[in-house]
Design a protein around this motif. Structure first.
Motif, PDB file in Angstrom:
ATOM      1  N   ASN A 143      41.538   2.023 -20.142  1.00 23.10           N
ATOM      2  CA  ASN A 143      40.941   1.013 -19.274  1.00 23.10           C
ATOM      3  C   ASN A 143      39.414   1.011 -18.631  1.00 23.10           C
ATOM      4  O   ASN A 143      39.208   1.465 -17.689  1.00 23.10           O
ATOM      5  CB  ASN A 143      41.678   0.571 -17.663  1.00 23.10           C
ATOM      6  N   HIS A 144      38.601   1.512 -19.449  1.00 26.27           N
ATOM      7  CA  HIS A 144      37.047   2.189 -20.165  1.00 26.27           C
ATOM      8  C   HIS A 144      36.215   1.459 -18.653  1.00 26.27           C
ATOM      9  O   HIS A 144      36.253   0.574 -18.601  1.00 26.27           O
ATOM     10  CB  HIS A 144      36.634   1.986 -20.968  1.00 26.27           C
ATOM     11  N   SER A 145      36.514   1.768 -17.599  1.00 26.71           N
ATOM     12  CA  SER A 145      35.669   1.497 -16.712  1.00 26.71           C
ATOM     13  C   SER A 145      34.702   2.566 -15.987  1.00 26.71           C
ATOM     14  O   SER A 145      35.207   3.995 -15.918  1.00 26.71           O
ATOM     15  CB  SER A 145      36.075   0.252 -15.395  1.00 26.71           C
ATOM     16  N   PRO A 146      33.420   1.896 -15.190  1.00 26.62           N
ATOM     17  CA  PRO A 146      32.911   3.547 -14.095  1.00 26.62           C
ATOM     18  C   PRO A 146      33.513   3.474 -12.950  1.00 26.62           C
ATOM     19  O   PRO A 146      33.683   5.026 -12.827  1.00 26.62           O
ATOM     20  CB  PRO A 146      31.883   2.285 -13.546  1.00 26.62           C
ATOM     21  N   ARG A 147      34.737   3.006 -12.982  1.00 21.15           N
ATOM     22  CA  ARG A 147      35.356   4.040 -12.046  1.00 21.15           C
ATOM     23  C   ARG A 147      36.339   5.120 -12.819  1.00 21.15           C
ATOM     24  O   ARG A 147      36.940   5.787 -11.773  1.00 21.15           O
ATOM     25  CB  ARG A 147      36.723   2.809 -11.623  1.00 21.15           C
ATOM     26  N   VAL A 148      36.403   4.835 -13.766  1.00 19.91           N
ATOM     27  CA  VAL A 148      37.505   6.028 -14.706  1.00 19.91           C
ATOM     28  C   VAL A 148      36.351   6.797 -15.211  1.00 19.91           C
ATOM     29  O   VAL A 148      36.640   8.301 -14.758  1.00 19.91           O
ATOM     30  CB  VAL A 148      38.050   5.762 -16.393  1.00 19.91           C
TER      31      VAL A 148
END
Lengths: 254, 288
Positions: A143-148
């Motif tokens: 789940n590539h995202s700025p939260r990861v």
């Protein structure tokens, strides 16, 4: 086989590629797509890999995922205590998950927020500190995202390159983070200061999308390759033998 | 025919005897791993006791969660707490997010070395694991040690995890305290026992000593009676965790347990049905 590979199948191959060239070591994937990828690598271009059944047995056949009581060619007993022998002895490349990762590959899966009263309690440190200081460690992020992908992880469980460097050459001599595979792309750390570099984008993903989904500045080479798609043989293995129930599509929906 | 000589000790105890050996503030090691072969019958008895302020040392699963929910825990020494098929333990999670339990955060391998150091009566064992992570920052009591040999390498000195009490669950045992695991993994139960001052083992079935090798190979006799002070027969005593090959995890019940973390009312209902009851009543309630 005429239909195009799904994103999940591209991710399986990208994970498999992380073990290319590893030879006779324990490939230790955590999670559905890494497990399919590891078994694909063993079934094709990296046959010397040693793998478990996901529990305490070493098996030499290609065990399908999500199937009850699959046939197993058992070649070893590997209860948790023996796993630590392999971790500390060295011949192991694990691919594990990450709730947070920074540009140096520092990883968090323990908790979010403050230690005294976490906003989100996660798994704990698990084996991340020991894995990263003793073995090759790659990461899988479905789940590539700025939260990861964050500027600064809330707490460092898996050791990144800046931390390893600060320990000095001796203590960090077994530290190696080969890859980060996501649902959008593949990163490595092949830069002068070992910060994350975009290695390839999956078919249908643009570099801009990756940049927007990453919470820190990544190194983007002039020419970014497209991630390799599965061969016909690999697709057949993935679909018919390793993941006949299609669990990969649940982890990365198309 | 082998006969049991009078010299063979009889260490059989009751659950009440085990709980009576515990006191407020003690450090209790619990065997098993995640939601696998946990001594849940004893854990339930602790949950319904008046004990409090316990420090738990475990490769954690519902043992940790249940005792946190029951208000028995001051501190957890752990590297993970998980229900396996449900990755995050909801009761432990709630306790941490409310800030009501302290922790000693550890890497899984450091945890093993802490038990091993205690079992061998050593103050620490050196390891590379933990270096460079935030474990030392979170616990300033952790120290490094420098190799006295030519390499001079600096290593983390994992302190012994000394336990007041250890509780474990095995598939078979005899009245003398020998224990047998019949599943694929012994976990770290033997180290837990050797790290503790008082050692208790529940088993699915107490058998005659000369029946052990009918049950499994000699390698399955992982616990010898030097490690055990009290043994008790608790059939289905690991429920709802797995106890292969006797039974697998009760997934529907585990989901019910996990759902009881959703509200105070849900927990009260679960507690009334499954905690504030005798072990016999519990087993009757879950036999469905």
């Amino acid at each position: 086989m005429s239909d195009n590979p799904t994103r999940a199948e591209v991710c399986v191959v990208a994970c498999a590629e992380a073990w290319r060239g590893d030879g006779e070591i324990l490939a230790n994937p955590i999670g559905t797509i890494p497990t399919i990828g590891g078994r694909l690598a063993k079934a094709t271009f990296e046959p010397s890999l040693v793998m478990t059944d996901g529990e305490a047995l070493l098996v030499e056949n290609i065990v399908p995922v999500g199937v009850d009581n699959p046939p197993k060619v058992v070649a070893g007993w590997n209860p948790y205590r023996n796993m630590f022998d392999i971790v500390w002895n060295g011949p192991r490349h694990i691919m594990m998950g990450a709730t947070q990762l920074d540009r140096y590959g520092n990883q968090n899966l323990a908790f979010l927020g403050s230690y005294d009263k976490p906003s989100v309690q996660l798994l704990g440190f698990r084996g991340a500190p020991g894995n990263t200081i003793n073995n090759k460690t790659s990461y899988w992020v479905p789940n590539h995202s700025p939260r990861v992908f964050v500027e600064k992880v809330d707490v460092v469980a898996g050791v990144g390159y800046d931390r390893a460097r600060a320990l000095g050459r001796v203590a960090s001599r077994f530290h190696h983070l080969p890859r980060v595979v996501t649902n959008l792309c593949v990163f490595d750390f092949a830069t002068d200061d070992n910060t994350m570099r975009l290695m390839s984008v999956h078919p249908g993903v643009t570099v801009d999308e990756v940049v927007a989904a990453t919470g820190f500045d990544i190194v983007v080479p002039k020419d970014v390759a497209e991630s390799r798609v599965p061969t016909e043989d690999e697709l057949q293995l993935i679909r018919d033998e390793i993941d006949p129930k299609g669990l990969r599509e649940q982890e990365v929906p198309s | 025919m082998w006969s049991q000589r009078p010299s063979m000790p009889d260490k059989r105890v009751t659950i009440e005897d085990v709980v009576a050996e515990l006191a407020d503030g003690m450090t209790v090691g619990i065997g098993g791993w995640g939601s696998r072969r946990k001594p849940m019958a004893i854990v339930r008895a602790i949950a319904r006791s008046g004990l409090r302020d316990l420090t738990l040392v475990a490769y954690g699963g519902p043992d940790v969660g249940l005792l946190c929910a029951a208000g028995k825990v001051r501190k957890v020494v752990y590297s993970f707490v998980s229900l396996d098929s449900i990755p995050l333990e909801p009761h432990f999670r709630a306790a941490r997010q409310q800030g009501v339990v302290d922790t000693f955060e550890l890497d899984e391998g450091m945890f093993l070395l802490g038990l091993q150091a205690s079992a061998w009566r050593l103050p620490f064992l050196p390891t590379r694991s933990g270096l460079g992570s935030d474990l030392m920052a979170l616990n300033p009591a952790l120290r490094t040690v420098t190799s006295p040999y030519a390499d001079g390498e600096e290593l983390l000195a994992m302190p012994a995890l000394d336990l007041d009490v250890a509780i474990v669950h095995m598939n078979r045992g005899d009245q003398g305290g020998t224990g047998q695991f019949l599943g694929v993994d012994p976990y770290f139960d033997d180290l837990m026992l050797m790290a503790a001052k008082k050692r208790f083992m529940s088993v699915e079935r107490i058998v005659a000593t000369d029946d052990f090798l009918n049950e499994g190979p000699v390698h399955s006799l992982r616990v010898n009676r030097l490690m055990v002070d009290g043994v008790l027969e608790t059939p289905n005593g690991a429920h709802f965790t797995s106890c292969s090959p006797d039974y697998e995890r009760d997934e529907p019940f585990q989901r019910e347990y996990a759902a009881s973390a959703k509200s105070a009312e849900a927990w009260d209902a679960f507690k009334a049905s499954y905690v504030d009851v005798t072990e016999a009543e519990y087993q009757q309630a879950v036999a469905r």
